[in-house]
Design an enzyme around this catalytic site. Structure first.
Site, PDB file in Angstrom:
ATOM      1  N   LEU A 118      50.764 -31.596 -49.176  1.00  0.00           N
ATOM      2  CA  LEU A 118      50.885 -31.108 -47.610  1.00  0.00           C
ATOM      3  C   LEU A 118      51.180 -29.874 -47.432  1.00  0.00           C
ATOM      4  CD1 LEU A 118      54.283 -33.273 -47.762  1.00  0.00           C
ATOM      5  CD2 LEU A 118      51.181 -33.048 -46.493  1.00  0.00           C
ATOM      6  N   ASP A 164      45.357 -24.195 -44.649  1.00  0.00           N
ATOM      7  CA  ASP A 164      46.892 -24.182 -44.540  1.00  0.00           C
ATOM      8  C   ASP A 164      47.450 -22.802 -44.509  1.00  0.00           C
ATOM      9  OD1 ASP A 164      45.507 -26.329 -45.894  1.00  0.00           O
ATOM     10  OD2 ASP A 164      46.248 -25.893 -47.870  1.00  0.00           O
TER      11      ASP A 164
HETATM   12  C1  MEV Z   1      43.017 -28.563 -48.913  1.00  0.00           C
HETATM   13  O1  MEV Z   1      44.053 -28.828 -47.968  1.00  0.00           O
HETATM   14  C2  MEV Z   1      41.882 -28.597 -48.051  1.00  0.00           C
HETATM   15  C3  MEV Z   1      39.832 -28.823 -48.464  1.00  0.00           C
HETATM   16  O2  MEV Z   1      39.963 -28.303 -47.440  1.00  0.00           O
HETATM   17  C4  MEV Z   1      40.276 -26.786 -48.888  1.00  0.00           C
HETATM   18  C5  MEV Z   1      40.591 -25.893 -48.148  1.00  0.00           C
HETATM   19  O3  MEV Z   1      40.587 -25.959 -46.844  1.00  0.00           O
HETATM   20  O4  MEV Z   1      40.967 -24.905 -48.859  1.00  0.00           O
HETATM   21  C6  MEV Z   1      40.230 -29.081 -48.976  1.00  0.00           C
END
Ligand code: MEV
Length: 336
Positions: A118, A164
């Site tokens: 999350l 993120d």
């Molecule tokens: C992780 O929340 C999402 C991925 O695409 C890795 C990233 O974007 O750094 C798997």
């Protein structure tokens, strides 16, 4: 009286495009109503005292050892290295950025499970940057916070897309496309309600391991895997149009396609697939894993079927979480 600065940042779910974004494809990500809080109170010495009960860190002291702003440990914190590293790095980078190094008491609280996909590490990074900078007397812009947050993730993890940390900073629902320099970020004004249930199962692999797994598979089967990655990018572009039109049925259909493609990349698990299918059987319009996979979270788009989908998820051993999407980004509040 000591001034305390509380910064909070939202968790996130990726609606479309995880993994493919690592290879330059776009993703759509939304902030959720579960948040992580970082409280900072400056100290008169150069110690950084971290306590984060929700991240299982009982109390750790780090000290600024030199004018380069590097923080060193006074105690051995063994297995909690990972969570502490984000706080440590975010403080170091912020101190260097504003050119001031002061000790602080930092307390972290979280209303979402940690390491579940999350976006808690990004929320920790972003909220720590905002909280520590503000305590030092610097009100950083969102752009500065997002950049320092992303650098924190990059330096701790070795590789990370800006997804993120951007959503933890700006909130809302974002379309993000990486490019050299800064990513293209568009705020999406959703034209409808998108009621979502999150289902959680225990995580078996870390984000780093899963990103590396896809990379290995891509090296082995370049043409096939690159095609799947490009297809995920196309699904994301279609989903953007559907979200802007408010076409919930189409959004659900595209979520199902995205899940199939992620499964083909080898990042789903039987437990996640079980939750994904149980949600659809209980009436969800679409469902997919969200985040890096390997366990962790899935999401189901379930207008009018929230209760049914939540029950279906818990019957087969998942933990359902209700949440609102498009929540606020990083916020700062002062307590005197
Ligand atoms: C992780 O929340 C999402 C991925 O695409 C890795 C990233 O974007 O750094 C798997």
């Amino acid at each position: 009286m000591t001034v305390q600065v509380i910064a909070s940042a939202p968790g996130k779910v990726t609606l479309f495009g995880e993994h493919a974004i690592v290879y330059g494809e776009p993703a759509i990500v939304t902030a959720i109503s579960r948040r992580l809080y970082v409280k900072t109170a400056l100290r008169s010495d150069k110690n950084l005292k971290i306590s984060a009960m929700d991240l299982k860190i009982p109390g750790i002291v780090l000290t600024f050892i030199s004018d380069t702003g590097e923080l060193t440990l006074e105690t051995d914190y063994g297995r909690v290295v990972s969570a502490v590293s984000y706080i440590k790095k975010a403080v170091e980078l912020t101190a260097n950025y504003v050119g001031e190094m002061k000790g602080a008491n930092i307390e972290v609280r979280s209303t979402m499970p940690v390491g579940a996909g999350l976006g808690t590490s990004a929320a920790v990074a972003v909220a720590t940057v905002a909280s520590y900078a503000y305590a030092l007397g610097y009100e950083l812009s969102q752009r500065e916070i997002a950049k320092l947050g992303h650098r924190t993730e990059l330096e701790v993890q070795g590789a990370a897309s800006p997804m993120d940390t951007s959503i933890a900073t700006y909130g809302g629902t974002l379309y993000i496309k990486p490019r050299t320099g800064e990513p293209i970020i568009e705020h999406l004004k959703l034209k409808n309600e998108y009621p979502i249930v999150i289902g959680y199962v225990e995580r078996k692999s870390t984000t780093k391991e899963l990103v590396a797994k896809v990379k290995r598979l891509k090296r082995k089967r370049e043409e096939i895997i690159s095609t799947i990655i490009r297809l995920i990018g196309k699904v994301t572009e279609e989903a953007k149009k559907a979200l802007l039109k408010g076409n919930v049925v189409e959004v659900g259909e595209l979520m199902n396609i995205n899940h199939g493609l992620l499964d083909a990349l080898g990042v789903s698990t039987k437990e996640l697939n079980d939750l994904v299918y149980a949600a659809r059987q209980a009436g969800a319009l679409g469902s997919k894993l969200t985040g890096a996979g390997g366990g962790g979270c899935m999401i189901a788009l379930a207008p009018g079927r929230i209760a049914e989908v939540s029950t279906a998820i818990s019957i087969i051993g998942g933990a359902p979480m209700d949440t609102q999407i498009s929540a606020k980004g990083v916020t700062v509040e002062i307590q005197k």
